[in-house]
Design an enzyme around this catalytic site. Structure first.
Site, short mmCIF file in Angstrom:
data_model
loop_
_atom_site.label_atom_id
_atom_site.label_comp_id
_atom_site.label_asym_id
_atom_site.label_seq_id
_atom_site.Cartn_x
_atom_site.Cartn_y
_atom_site.Cartn_z
CE LYS A 19 -2.30 -0.58 3.79
NZ LYS A 19 -1.96 -1.89 4.38
NE ARG A 94 -4.98 -0.66 9.54
CZ ARG A 94 -3.73 -0.87 9.82
NH1 ARG A 94 -3.39 -1.79 10.69
NH2 ARG A 94 -2.78 -0.16 9.26
NE ARG A 133 6.90 -3.24 6.72
CZ ARG A 133 5.66 -2.76 6.73
NH1 ARG A 133 5.09 -2.40 5.60
NH2 ARG A 133 4.98 -2.68 7.84
NE ARG A 166 6.80 -0.69 11.55
CZ ARG A 166 5.89 -0.43 10.61
NH1 ARG A 166 6.17 0.39 9.63
NH2 ARG A 166 4.72 -1.00 10.66
NE ARG A 177 1.59 -5.28 11.48
CZ ARG A 177 2.57 -4.80 10.72
NH1 ARG A 177 3.77 -5.32 10.77
NH2 ARG A 177 2.33 -3.80 9.90
P1 AMP Z 1 0.65 0.01 9.71
O1 AMP Z 1 1.85 0.88 9.66
O2 AMP Z 1 -0.49 0.53 8.85
O3 AMP Z 1 0.94 -1.43 9.42
O4 AMP Z 1 0.09 0.07 11.21
C1 AMP Z 1 0.89 -0.31 12.29
C2 AMP Z 1 0.02 -0.43 13.54
O5 AMP Z 1 -0.64 0.84 13.80
C3 AMP Z 1 -1.11 -1.44 13.44
O6 AMP Z 1 -0.68 -2.75 13.71
C4 AMP Z 1 -2.08 -0.89 14.50
O7 AMP Z 1 -1.62 -1.21 15.81
C5 AMP Z 1 -1.95 0.61 14.33
N1 AMP Z 1 -2.95 1.16 13.36
C6 AMP Z 1 -2.70 1.70 12.13
N2 AMP Z 1 -3.86 2.09 11.54
C7 AMP Z 1 -4.86 1.80 12.40
C8 AMP Z 1 -6.30 1.94 12.37
N3 AMP Z 1 -6.93 2.44 11.30
N4 AMP Z 1 -7.00 1.53 13.43
C9 AMP Z 1 -6.38 1.00 14.51
N5 AMP Z 1 -5.05 0.81 14.60
C10 AMP Z 1 -4.28 1.21 13.57
#
Ligand code: AMP
Length: 224
Positions: A19, A94, A133, A166, A177
């Protein structure tokens, strides 16, 4: 069809679907900022805000941060000057409750969701991609040790800072995840499918081919 600050295009796909990479191309084409909730949350962590500290507990476990925190953060972001023509949202909504909250929040300002681009990638490919990653805490770039030649000293090829693995990209957390994503977002995709807003793109192909698919999908969506 909605237009303006509170009209958004969504980029959906599991963690590791690409994405972030495709969002850059989509933003260029649309002339709007890339708003990734994961990046916004990490920004808050870096700046030591109350939101960042609260969110860290959930993020380190690979769980979703509570809706009210994420939604408030997002509305604040859409009010900034660079989002005058809307934004491309990445990683939000989400869950079905976030999707409804988004419709309500945008609708209250005369906006709404313009189109949803969905990057479709099989689960085994996702887990493999994510475990390799590495992220740069300075420039937010993400790279892959399995797919790219990276500097041996672990520095970021874009800005020279140190790359990190990370905590939420470690294999056990990654599998969780992906599972959380698929469970939580299947109804979201269905919600937008019923509204005929979803454009599916095969995200397991090479980056350039995915890019063509994404740009095609954006063209198919009615112009703002
Ligand atoms: P990402 O960088 O998009 O993979 O997000 C990393 C982490 O941020 C996720 O595993 C969640 O803990 C949190 N996160 C990101 N976007 C959301 C969302 N829309 N709602 C809830 N938690 C989020």
């Amino acid at each position: 069809m909605t237009s303006g600050r509170f009209s958004v295009t969504l980029m959906m796909g599991a963690p590791g679907a690409g994405k972030g990479t495709q969002a850059v191309f989509a933003c260029e084409a649309l002339g709007v900022p890339h708003v990734a909730t994961g990046d916004l949350l990490r920004d808050h962590q870096r700046h030591g805000t109350v939101l960042g500290t609260t969110a860290r507990v959930y993020m380190d476990r690979g769980d979703l941060v509570p809706d009210d925190l994420v939604m408030g953060m997002l509305i604040e972001r859409l009010q900034q000057s660079d989002a005058a023509n809307g934004a491309l949202l990445d990683g939000f909504p989400r869950t079905l409750s976030q999707a409804r909250a988004l419709d309500d929040g945008l609708g209250a300002h005369g906006g709404g969701v313009r189109a949803v681009v969905y990057l479709d990638v099989p689960t085994d490919v996702l887990v493999r991609r994510l475990s390799g990653r590495r992220a740069c805490a300075n420039c937010e770039g993400t790279f892959n040790v399995d797919l790219q030649h990276l500097p041996a000293d672990g520095s970021c090829p874009a800005c020279g800072d140190q790359l990190v693995h990370r905590r939420d990209d470690e294999p056990s957390v990654v599998a969780h995840r992906v599972q959380v994503y698929l469970q939580e977002t299947a109804p979201v995709l269905e919600y937008y499918r019923e509204k005929r807003l979803v454009r599916e793109v095969d995200g397991s192909r090479p980056v350039d081919e995915i890019k063509s698919g994404v740009l095609q999908a954006l063209k198919q969506a009615a112009p703002p």
